[in-house]
Design a protein around this motif. Structure first.
Motif, PDB file in Angstrom:
ATOM      1  N   SER A 194       0.817  -1.211   0.000  1.00  0.00           N
ATOM      2  CA  SER A 194       0.000   0.000   0.000  1.00  0.00           C
ATOM      3  C   SER A 194       0.850   1.261   0.000  1.00  0.00           C
ATOM      4  CB  SER A 194      -0.925   0.003   1.222  1.00  0.00           C
ATOM      5  OG  SER A 194      -0.185  -0.207   2.413  1.00  0.00           O
ATOM      6  N   ASN A 195       0.194   2.382  -0.266  1.00  0.00           N
ATOM      7  CA  ASN A 195       0.848   3.682  -0.233  1.00  0.00           C
ATOM      8  C   ASN A 195       1.091   4.096   1.220  1.00  0.00           C
ATOM      9  OD1 ASN A 195       0.787   6.820  -0.182  1.00  0.00           O
ATOM     10  ND2 ASN A 195       1.021   6.339  -2.352  1.00  0.00           N
ATOM     11  N   PRO A 196       2.205   4.757   1.526  1.00  0.00           N
ATOM     12  CA  PRO A 196       2.498   5.163   2.913  1.00  0.00           C
ATOM     13  C   PRO A 196       1.456   6.093   3.530  1.00  0.00           C
ATOM     14  CG  PRO A 196       4.472   5.319   1.564  1.00  0.00           C
ATOM     15  CD  PRO A 196       3.342   5.042   0.627  1.00  0.00           C
ATOM     16  N   LEU A 197       0.614   6.736   2.725  1.00  0.00           N
ATOM     17  CA  LEU A 197      -0.409   7.637   3.254  1.00  0.00           C
ATOM     18  C   LEU A 197      -1.801   7.015   3.248  1.00  0.00           C
ATOM     19  CD1 LEU A 197       0.725  10.975   1.561  1.00  0.00           C
ATOM     20  CD2 LEU A 197       1.194  10.180   3.882  1.00  0.00           C
ATOM     21  N   SER A 198      -1.879   5.769   2.834  1.00  0.00           N
ATOM     22  CA  SER A 198      -3.184   5.106   2.738  1.00  0.00           C
ATOM     23  C   SER A 198      -3.644   4.611   4.105  1.00  0.00           C
ATOM     24  CB  SER A 198      -3.101   3.921   1.774  1.00  0.00           C
ATOM     25  OG  SER A 198      -4.250   3.108   1.863  1.00  0.00           O
ATOM     26  N   PRO A 199      -4.938   4.751   4.430  1.00  0.00           N
ATOM     27  CA  PRO A 199      -5.446   4.226   5.705  1.00  0.00           C
ATOM     28  C   PRO A 199      -5.576   2.702   5.693  1.00  0.00           C
ATOM     29  CG  PRO A 199      -7.257   5.089   4.422  1.00  0.00           C
ATOM     30  CD  PRO A 199      -6.004   5.409   3.656  1.00  0.00           C
ATOM     31  N   ILE A 200      -5.428   2.112   4.500  1.00  0.00           N
ATOM     32  CA  ILE A 200      -5.438   0.651   4.372  1.00  0.00           C
ATOM     33  C   ILE A 200      -3.999   0.199   4.227  1.00  0.00           C
ATOM     34  CG2 ILE A 200      -6.233  -1.316   3.024  1.00  0.00           C
ATOM     35  CD1 ILE A 200      -8.544   0.422   2.022  1.00  0.00           C
ATOM     36  N   VAL A 201      -3.471  -0.465   5.250  1.00  0.00           N
ATOM     37  CA  VAL A 201      -2.112  -1.015   5.174  1.00  0.00           C
ATOM     38  C   VAL A 201      -2.256  -2.444   4.671  1.00  0.00           C
ATOM     39  CG1 VAL A 201      -0.029  -1.602   6.449  1.00  0.00           C
ATOM     40  CG2 VAL A 201      -1.307   0.472   7.024  1.00  0.00           C
ATOM     41  N   PHE A 202      -1.754  -2.676   3.468  1.00  0.00           N
ATOM     42  CA  PHE A 202      -1.964  -3.945   2.766  1.00  0.00           C
ATOM     43  C   PHE A 202      -0.624  -4.670   2.612  1.00  0.00           C
ATOM     44  CE2 PHE A 202      -3.113  -6.854  -0.575  1.00  0.00           C
ATOM     45  CZ  PHE A 202      -4.482  -7.045  -0.431  1.00  0.00           C
TER      46      PHE A 202
ATOM     47  N   ILE B  85      -7.425  -8.930  12.725  1.00  0.00           N
ATOM     48  CA  ILE B  85      -7.148  -8.462  11.368  1.00  0.00           C
ATOM     49  C   ILE B  85      -7.866  -9.401  10.393  1.00  0.00           C
ATOM     50  CG2 ILE B  85      -4.891  -7.560  12.067  1.00  0.00           C
ATOM     51  CD1 ILE B  85      -3.683  -9.900  10.401  1.00  0.00           C
ATOM     52  N   VAL B  86      -7.780  -9.092   9.107  1.00  0.00           N
ATOM     53  CA  VAL B  86      -8.494  -9.904   8.124  1.00  0.00           C
ATOM     54  C   VAL B  86      -7.648 -10.080   6.874  1.00  0.00           C
ATOM     55  CG1 VAL B  86      -9.650  -7.908   7.086  1.00  0.00           C
ATOM     56  CG2 VAL B  86     -10.694 -10.164   6.899  1.00  0.00           C
ATOM     57  N   ALA B  87      -7.716 -11.295   6.306  1.00  0.00           N
ATOM     58  CA  ALA B  87      -7.127 -11.534   4.993  1.00  0.00           C
ATOM     59  C   ALA B  87      -8.132 -11.102   3.928  1.00  0.00           C
ATOM     60  CB  ALA B  87      -6.777 -13.008   4.829  1.00  0.00           C
ATOM     61  N   SER B  88      -7.635 -10.656   2.789  1.00  0.00           N
ATOM     62  CA  SER B  88      -8.529 -10.113   1.748  1.00  0.00           C
ATOM     63  C   SER B  88      -9.206 -11.243   0.983  1.00  0.00           C
ATOM     64  CB  SER B  88      -7.742  -9.217   0.784  1.00  0.00           C
ATOM     65  OG  SER B  88      -6.697  -9.965   0.179  1.00  0.00           O
ATOM     66  N   LYS B  89     -10.033 -11.979   1.695  1.00  0.00           N
ATOM     67  CA  LYS B  89     -10.765 -13.079   1.075  1.00  0.00           C
ATOM     68  C   LYS B  89     -11.809 -12.526   0.118  1.00  0.00           C
ATOM     69  CE  LYS B  89     -13.092 -17.387   2.329  1.00  0.00           C
ATOM     70  NZ  LYS B  89     -13.546 -18.246   3.454  1.00  0.00           N
TER      71      LYS B  89
ATOM     72  N   VAL C 198      -3.883 -11.726  -3.299  1.00  0.00           N
ATOM     73  CA  VAL C 198      -4.525 -11.547  -1.990  1.00  0.00           C
ATOM     74  C   VAL C 198      -3.488 -11.073  -0.978  1.00  0.00           C
ATOM     75  CG1 VAL C 198      -6.348 -13.221  -2.398  1.00  0.00           C
ATOM     76  CG2 VAL C 198      -4.162 -13.997  -1.479  1.00  0.00           C
ATOM     77  N   GLY C 199      -3.962 -10.610   0.165  1.00  0.00           N
ATOM     78  CA  GLY C 199      -3.037 -10.128   1.185  1.00  0.00           C
ATOM     79  C   GLY C 199      -3.747  -9.940   2.514  1.00  0.00           C
ATOM     80  N   ILE C 200      -3.017  -9.358   3.469  1.00  0.00           N
ATOM     81  CA  ILE C 200      -3.577  -9.007   4.773  1.00  0.00           C
ATOM     82  C   ILE C 200      -3.872  -7.517   4.766  1.00  0.00           C
ATOM     83  CG2 ILE C 200      -2.987  -8.683   7.205  1.00  0.00           C
ATOM     84  CD1 ILE C 200      -1.476 -11.307   7.082  1.00  0.00           C
ATOM     85  N   ARG C 201      -5.073  -7.170   5.235  1.00  0.00           N
ATOM     86  CA  ARG C 201      -5.522  -5.788   5.175  1.00  0.00           C
ATOM     87  C   ARG C 201      -5.774  -5.271   6.588  1.00  0.00           C
ATOM     88  NH1 ARG C 201      -9.593  -5.654   0.727  1.00  0.00           N
ATOM     89  NH2 ARG C 201     -10.813  -6.923   2.163  1.00  0.00           N
ATOM     90  N   LEU C 202      -5.106  -4.182   6.954  1.00  0.00           N
ATOM     91  CA  LEU C 202      -5.306  -3.549   8.246  1.00  0.00           C
ATOM     92  C   LEU C 202      -5.886  -2.155   8.025  1.00  0.00           C
ATOM     93  CD1 LEU C 202      -2.418  -5.302   8.502  1.00  0.00           C
ATOM     94  CD2 LEU C 202      -2.607  -4.472  10.836  1.00  0.00           C
ATOM     95  N   PHE C 203      -7.061  -1.889   8.612  1.00  0.00           N
ATOM     96  CA  PHE C 203      -7.678  -0.567   8.532  1.00  0.00           C
ATOM     97  C   PHE C 203      -7.246   0.231   9.757  1.00  0.00           C
ATOM     98  CE2 PHE C 203     -10.525  -3.325   6.130  1.00  0.00           C
ATOM     99  CZ  PHE C 203     -10.751  -2.582   4.976  1.00  0.00           C
ATOM    100  N   VAL C 204      -6.530   1.320   9.513  1.00  0.00           N
ATOM    101  CA  VAL C 204      -6.011   2.150  10.601  1.00  0.00           C
ATOM    102  C   VAL C 204      -7.053   3.208  10.967  1.00  0.00           C
ATOM    103  CG1 VAL C 204      -4.105   3.608  11.376  1.00  0.00           C
ATOM    104  CG2 VAL C 204      -3.694   1.787   9.710  1.00  0.00           C
ATOM    105  N   SER C 205      -7.199   3.463  12.249  1.00  0.00           N
ATOM    106  CA  SER C 205      -8.165   4.442  12.747  1.00  0.00           C
ATOM    107  C   SER C 205      -7.456   5.531  13.541  1.00  0.00           C
ATOM    108  CB  SER C 205      -9.203   3.752  13.636  1.00  0.00           C
ATOM    109  OG  SER C 205     -10.021   4.699  14.289  1.00  0.00           O
ATOM    110  N   ALA C 206      -8.033   6.727  13.516  1.00  0.00           N
ATOM    111  CA  ALA C 206      -7.500   7.818  14.335  1.00  0.00           C
ATOM    112  C   ALA C 206      -7.682   7.518  15.815  1.00  0.00           C
ATOM    113  CB  ALA C 206      -8.209   9.121  13.982  1.00  0.00           C
TER     114      ALA C 206
END
Length: 490
Positions: free
Chosen positions: A401-409, A441-445, A456-464
């Motif tokens: 993922s992009n370093p500024l993306s809220p989705i760390v993939f 966390i969740v895998a991108s099923k 496919v990958g592991i997806r982490l949604f970052v929150s404030a």
């Protein structure tokens, strides 16, 4: 035995000889001599015509008895409407037992939640912002005033004043002339795309778009052309090829469809370059800001603010409100003509019951909170940077993922060569983190309907609302689980 066979052969020979010697066989018809072989062929032709004219099945002379009918019904086995369930289909995902905030309850225990796109932390946190209490009061007031649902589509007495207020608030926040609300996030893309794109139109789309966009493309029945994921050279080559090879291209409606932040990779679309190509090849742009609205830009106004691109250069902007705004539904924003067209031809707007009023009220309050608290966006960016730094040296996985993306993939550095096996490894990592460290966390099923072409990958949604300790705990747990699982698989 030999004598019997000889008698049969002799009889056949005599029959053929007599056929050739019958008077008809030596007749002259219209000056044509009829030989014996003609006689035999005519007979064969008559027999063939007779057989072909007969029914292959003769119904019984009597009707079936009730017992016979019951026996036939008992023996009949209907064809299955669905495929036989596989082991993967029978897998039950974890169930949340509390609000989907930065901390939630799964299987009776509290876990750190990285599976919900609660980017601004507007739900579920123990220490809610003081202004968030206004949101709760706003929802309660809306429930008391309007009830829960509207029981009607927007065009059939389902429009309530708070819907119009919400549309105006979104348009004002994004600086567009008008907006339109949808009652479900995915239905925004399902409906907006087919409302503008018809059979014969050309749509150039990124190969990594999420399933909501894929389904909208399918429903449009347009000609779909994919380009490599977030690759502007591939996009330009595709636009060039489509424009040059299709002689009718200049007379057709042509679209570029992209996501601002790709749900299947966490990459950010280079909007400035897309606009340049749009203007060069004279295409329209449809941009989905579901994962960038409230996140990117100094004030959370999305990808257009992030790149400094005027919103009027984007023909159609869509977004789901179930992410940063922590409510439900979706919206499309743009020119007045674009919005008015959807009010008459967008199926999700015309035929679906309108958004529950209290959700529209919550969306208005969430935008107010975002506008009054720009530090939420700053805090989110800080949390993303912390998690990125902690995971930068992880082994056997790489951040896509992009370093500024809220989705760390994160993806496997060394794929097994099988999508199914890759997914099993990633799900094993996720299960270990949940069971051993209480990190969710969740895998991108993907479903069988999802035609995304990306790994496919592991997806982490970052929150404030995540604390630094939450982020450190997640990174340490992920490193430990990945090392354990992937070391055993190599």
């Amino acid at each position: 035995m030999a004598a019997a066979v000889t008698d049969i052969v002799n009889t056949a020979v005599d029959w053929v000889t007599s056929a050739f010697e019958v008077p008809l066989a030596r007749a002259v018809v219209f000056g044509v001599h009829i030989g014996g072989h003609w006689f035999v062929e005519v007979v064969l032709l008559v027999v063939i015509i007779f057989l072909l004219s007969q029914k292959s099945y003769k119904p019984p002379k009597r009707p079936l008895t009730k017992k016979e009918i019951d026996e036939l019904c008992d023996e009949w086995v209907p064809e299955s409407l669905i495929p036989h369930p596989t082991e993967e289909m029978q897998c039950e995902p974890p169930v949340l037992e509390s609000a989907a905030g930065p901390h939630t309850v799964v299987n009776g225990k509290e876990v750190v939640n990285f599976t919900s796109a609660n980017y601004l932390g507007l739900i579920g946190h123990e220490k809610l912002l003081e202004s968030m209490q206004l949101s709760q009061e706003s929802c309660t007031a809306a429930l008391n005033k309007y009830g829960v649902g509207s029981c009607g589509p927007r065009g059939f007495y389902g429009t309530i004043d708070v819907h119009l207020d919400c549309e105006a608030r979104i348009a004002k926040f994004l600086g567009t002339p008008d907006s339109i609300l949808y009652s479900y996030g995915l239905s925004t893309m399902f409906s907006a795309i087919p409302a503008f794109c018809k059979k014969g139109d050309i749509i150039v789309v990124d190969e990594g778009v999420h399933w909501g966009i894929q389904n909208g493309l399918y429903l449009s029945r347009s000609t779909i052309v994919h380009f490599r994921h977030n690759d502007m050279e591939s996009l330009e080559n595709t636009l060039e090829k489509v424009t040059v090879e299709n002689k009718r291209a200049k007379k057709l409606r042509r679209y570029i469809v992209v996501e601002a932040v790709y749900q299947n990779s966490g990459q950010i679309a280079p909007l400035d370059e897309i606009i340049r190509l749009k203007e060069k090849y004279r295409f329209r742009v449809l941009l989905d800001e579901s994962n960038s609205f409230g996140v990117l830009g100094n004030t959370g106004r999305g990808l257009t603010e992030f790149f400094g691109v005027p919103t009027e250069k984007i023909d159609i902007i869509t977004a789901a409100m179930g992410h940063a705004l922590a409510t439900e539904g979706g919206f499309c924003t743009g020119s007045t003509r674009v919005i008015d067209h959807q009010r008459l031809s967008s199926s999700g707007y015309v035929f679906s019951a309108s958004l529950p009023p209290y959700l529209a009220s919550a969306a208005i309050t969430a935008i107010d909170v975002l506008e009054e608290n720009p530090d939420l966006v700053v805090k989110l960016k800080k949390n993303i940077a912390v998690l990125w730094q902690e995971l930068s040296d992880i082994k056997d996985l790489s951040i896509a993922s992009n370093p500024l993306s809220p989705i760390v993939f994160l993806r496997l550095e060394n794929s097994t060569g099988s999508l199914k096996n890759d997914l099993l490894l990633l799900e094993d990592i996720a299960d270990r983190m949940l069971n051993e460290d209480s990190v969710f966390i969740v895998a991108s099923k993907r479903s069988t309907l999802d035609k995304c072409r990306l790994p496919v990958g592991i997806r982490l949604f970052v929150s404030a609302a995540h604390t630094e300790s939450d982020l450190l705990k997640a990174s340490e747990s992920l490193k430990r689980a990945a090392a354990s699982v992937l070391a055993g698989s190599s």
